[in-house]
Design an enzyme around this catalytic site. Structure first.
Site, PDB file in Angstrom:
ATOM      1  N   CYS A  34      43.197  45.318  39.388  1.00  0.00           N
ATOM      2  CA  CYS A  34      41.338  44.918  39.182  1.00  0.00           C
ATOM      3  C   CYS A  34      41.225  45.124  40.377  1.00  0.00           C
ATOM      4  CB  CYS A  34      42.234  43.098  39.536  1.00  0.00           C
ATOM      5  SG  CYS A  34      40.764  41.815  38.545  1.00  0.00           S
ATOM      6  N   GLN A  71      34.193  37.620  38.019  1.00  0.00           N
ATOM      7  CA  GLN A  71      34.307  39.122  39.043  1.00  0.00           C
ATOM      8  C   GLN A  71      32.523  39.288  40.306  1.00  0.00           C
ATOM      9  OE1 GLN A  71      36.241  41.687  36.528  1.00  0.00           O
ATOM     10  NE2 GLN A  71      37.554  42.045  38.970  1.00  0.00           N
TER      11      GLN A  71
HETATM   12  O1  GNR Z   1      39.086  49.186  36.333  1.00  0.00           O
HETATM   13  C1  GNR Z   1      40.107  48.349  36.388  1.00  0.00           C
HETATM   14  N1  GNR Z   1      41.630  48.854  35.724  1.00  0.00           N
HETATM   15  C2  GNR Z   1      42.736  48.320  34.841  1.00  0.00           C
HETATM   16  C3  GNR Z   1      43.604  48.863  34.597  1.00  0.00           C
HETATM   17  C4  GNR Z   1      44.972  48.820  34.152  1.00  0.00           C
HETATM   18  C5  GNR Z   1      44.822  47.993  33.196  1.00  0.00           C
HETATM   19  C6  GNR Z   1      42.960  46.685  33.792  1.00  0.00           C
HETATM   20  C7  GNR Z   1      41.649  47.081  34.430  1.00  0.00           C
HETATM   21  S1  GNR Z   1      40.668  46.565  34.398  1.00  0.00           S
HETATM   22  C8  GNR Z   1      40.400  47.015  36.123  1.00  0.00           C
HETATM   23  C9  GNR Z   1      39.068  46.910  36.762  1.00  0.00           C
HETATM   24  C10 GNR Z   1      38.770  45.234  36.705  1.00  0.00           C
HETATM   25  O2  GNR Z   1      39.153  43.989  37.329  1.00  0.00           O
HETATM   26  N2  GNR Z   1      38.554  44.294  35.441  1.00  0.00           N
HETATM   27  O3  GNR Z   1      38.338  42.450  36.033  1.00  0.00           O
HETATM   28 NI    NI Z   2      39.982  42.143  37.185  1.00  0.00          NI
END
Ligand code: GNR
Ligand code: NI
Length: 178
Positions: A91, A51
């Site tokens: 995400c 990312q």
């Molecule tokens: O911050 C994040 N919250 C989240 C909420 C529910 C399921 C997965 C996540 S991961 C995300 C951060 C992110 O994008 N990680 O790749």
């Molecule tokens: Ni993510």
């Protein structure tokens, strides 16, 4: 320390498969620190190196309420999965969008810690979901891939409009569940 730029879907660089870390050197240790700072600043509960445009198999996660429990996974492999559960996922690479995704209920992940030791971790609940979400990133996958084509199209259009208008982050009040 540095806050790194997070790639936004549908950036093709989110599709690059990440390579295993072969040597846990100072460069990797700096990457881990910068990823943790980037995750905390976002704020998010997890971040995969892909990312921030580093195609290596490195993940940081902290699901604690007070950013007190940083967990680092290097070369993670999910060696066991059981059951199924649905969670509203978001995400950092798909800002402002939440949608239900079905994943394994509990998992066991094998990885190296920051000291290069092999560690197995059993996880369920949010930790399990987060690890699966992050390992997907390392394989070039985004949670949007599990949604219908129609939802994918809506997300793509919404984010492209945001990028065009130069909006860096979506206020929580504008977040939508698809
Ligand atoms: O911050 C994040 N919250 C989240 C909420 C529910 C399921 C997965 C996540 S991961 C995300 C951060 C992110 O994008 N990680 O790749
Ligand atoms: Ni993510």
């Amino acid at each position: 320390m540095a806050v790194l730029d997070i790639l936004v879907y549908p950036d093709p660089r989110l599709r690059q498969p990440a390579l295993p870390v072969s040597l846990l050197d100072d460069e990797i240790r700096r990457l881990v620190r910068d990823m943790a700072e980037t995750m905390y600043q976002a704020p998010g509960i997890g971040l995969a190196a892909v990312q921030v445009n580093v195609p290596l198999r490195v993940i940081v996660i902290d699901i604690s309420a007070d950013q007190s429990d940083l967990q680092v996974f290097i070369n993670p492999e999910i060696i066991e999965r059981t059951g199924a559960t649905q969670t509203e996922e978001g995400c950092l690479s798909v800002p402002g969008i939440f949608a239900p995704v079905e994943r394994a209920d509990s998992i066991t992940v094998r990885s190296l810690n920051q000291d290069g030791e092999t560690v197995d971790l059993y996880a369920e609940g949010l930790m399990s979901v987060c690890i699966q979400h992050e390992v997907d990133h390392l394989d070039g996958k985004v949670f949007v891939d599990y949604l219908s084509r129609l939802k994918q199209e809506r997300i793509r259009k919404r984010l492209q409009k945001q990028i065009k208008h130069g909006i860096q982050s979506t206020p929580v009040s504008d977040a939508v569940t698809l």
